[in-house]
Design an enzyme around this catalytic site. Structure first.
Site, PDB file in Angstrom:
ATOM      1  N   ASP B  13      41.701  54.682  35.976  1.00  0.00           N
ATOM      2  CA  ASP B  13      41.034  55.819  35.344  1.00  0.00           C
ATOM      3  C   ASP B  13      42.148  56.761  34.893  1.00  0.00           C
ATOM      4  O   ASP B  13      42.680  57.517  35.696  1.00  0.00           O
ATOM      5  CB  ASP B  13      40.108  56.516  36.354  1.00  0.00           C
ATOM      6  CG  ASP B  13      39.354  57.677  35.726  1.00  0.00           C
ATOM      7  OD1 ASP B  13      39.109  57.649  34.507  1.00  0.00           O
ATOM      8  OD2 ASP B  13      39.025  58.625  36.460  1.00  0.00           O
ATOM      9  N   GLU B  74      39.837  52.662  31.544  1.00  0.00           N
ATOM     10  CA  GLU B  74      38.754  53.394  30.886  1.00  0.00           C
ATOM     11  C   GLU B  74      39.140  53.708  29.452  1.00  0.00           C
ATOM     12  O   GLU B  74      40.254  54.139  29.168  1.00  0.00           O
ATOM     13  CB  GLU B  74      38.444  54.699  31.634  1.00  0.00           C
ATOM     14  CG  GLU B  74      37.249  55.428  31.012  1.00  0.00           C
ATOM     15  CD  GLU B  74      36.765  56.580  31.866  1.00  0.00           C
ATOM     16  OE1 GLU B  74      36.468  56.351  33.051  1.00  0.00           O
ATOM     17  OE2 GLU B  74      36.681  57.705  31.339  1.00  0.00           O
ATOM     18  N   ASP B 147      38.237  60.293  40.737  1.00  0.00           N
ATOM     19  CA  ASP B 147      39.089  59.429  39.909  1.00  0.00           C
ATOM     20  C   ASP B 147      39.329  58.090  40.594  1.00  0.00           C
ATOM     21  O   ASP B 147      39.416  57.046  39.941  1.00  0.00           O
ATOM     22  CB  ASP B 147      40.436  60.101  39.629  1.00  0.00           C
ATOM     23  CG  ASP B 147      40.266  61.539  39.212  1.00  0.00           C
ATOM     24  OD1 ASP B 147      40.300  61.820  38.008  1.00  0.00           O
ATOM     25  OD2 ASP B 147      40.070  62.385  40.106  1.00  0.00           O
TER      26      ASP B 147
END
Lengths: 192, 192
Positions: B13, B74, B147
């Site tokens: 992430d 991501e 996260d």
């Protein structure tokens, strides 16, 4: 700074398909000479992870061979809502990463800052930039492609602005690295 | 794929201040186990080139220790016009670069793809994602911070979607790497 007192700047015009890279030596009297210019190319058909690795390998070779004092990278804006902007941002991240890994200070400059520094006109077109870069560096021909000229223009811009422009993290001159400050001081003295 | 037939996925992430990283092993029957979870943090006061180098060092250590088969990152969108989007894009470029340098295939997934894969609901909130990740991985507590949970969710999403989702370069399944295709085939068989 080199023993001759000149500053060696590596400029990067980031891009996935064509990543321009230029290295110049700039003396205290602002005269400049070409050290290296090139373009790292990757194929759009390659997976992104392989493209970024190829860009890193190409840039790393230039860092290792030419040992710049400082790195200047074109600033990428999110509001440039082109389909390529994320790839351009990723390529700029690779250039900044390498600066960090080589222990070098890095700065970003906007396209209009670069154009203004090199041509005196923030809305100059690509031909004007190429022409001025060729004149300043006493080249026999215009640097090609435009990405290569832009990388050289970035490097010249950074040196001429005395390292006093925005570091890549967006901080003011008060937080320049020692090397950046030394050059900024030198550039101010040279202009007196 | 490991000798046990499970797929080891490293999820990232991306972010400059907190970059979540998670590694999971996912078996053909979709059961999953936690291998590693963590967050690489950098200080906003650091120059960007040093932040990116610190992120690369932190991620590289996880790649080297846990030897994933595939990397999921991501996807960052330019239209998320937050001030942090360029830094997020640069961090995502570092994660993809490392995948390339380790010779691993990489893929990107959108936040809604990840939420849908993990919770069944593309607009799930962070707590729902954390709760499902903890349940799937049989964790005693919710993964913290968000996260870290998102990185694990990305890794699970990638494995569960059978590697058949969009590779990072945006290409269709027809252009999956052999490893991605092998897993996609395995996943389809497992679902029969």
């Amino acid at each position: 700074m080199t023993s001759s007192g000149s500053l060696r700047v590596l400029g990067v015009d980031p891009g996935l398909t064509r990543c321009g890279v230029g290295v110049v030596d700039v003396a205290r009297n602002r005269s400049a000479s070409l050290v290296h210019v090139g373009v790292v190319r990757t194929e759009p058909s390659m997976p992104i992870e392989q493209r970024l690795a190829a860009i890193a390998a190409g840039l790393r070779a230039v860092f290792a061979e030419h040992r710049p004092d400082v790195v200047a990278v074109e600033r990428v804006f999110a509001q440039h809502n082109r389909s390529t902007v994320m790839g351009t941002a990723q390529a700029s991240g690779i250039a900044l990463l390498l600066a960090g890994e080589f222990g070098l200070p890095a700065a970003t400059h906007t396209p209009s800052e670069v154009k203004a520094a090199v041509t005196g006109y923030g809305s100059a077109d690509k031909l004007q930039v190429q022409t001025m870069v060729a004149r300043v560096l006493r080249l026999d021909a215009l640097p090609q492609p435009a990405d290569a000229a832009d990388a050289l223009a970035l490097a010249l811009c950074h040196a001429w602005r005395g390292g006093a422009s925005t570091p890549a993290g967006g901080k003011a001159e008060a937080t320049l690295t020692p090397a950046q400050r030394a050059w900024a001081d030198a550039a101010r003295l040279a202009r007196r």
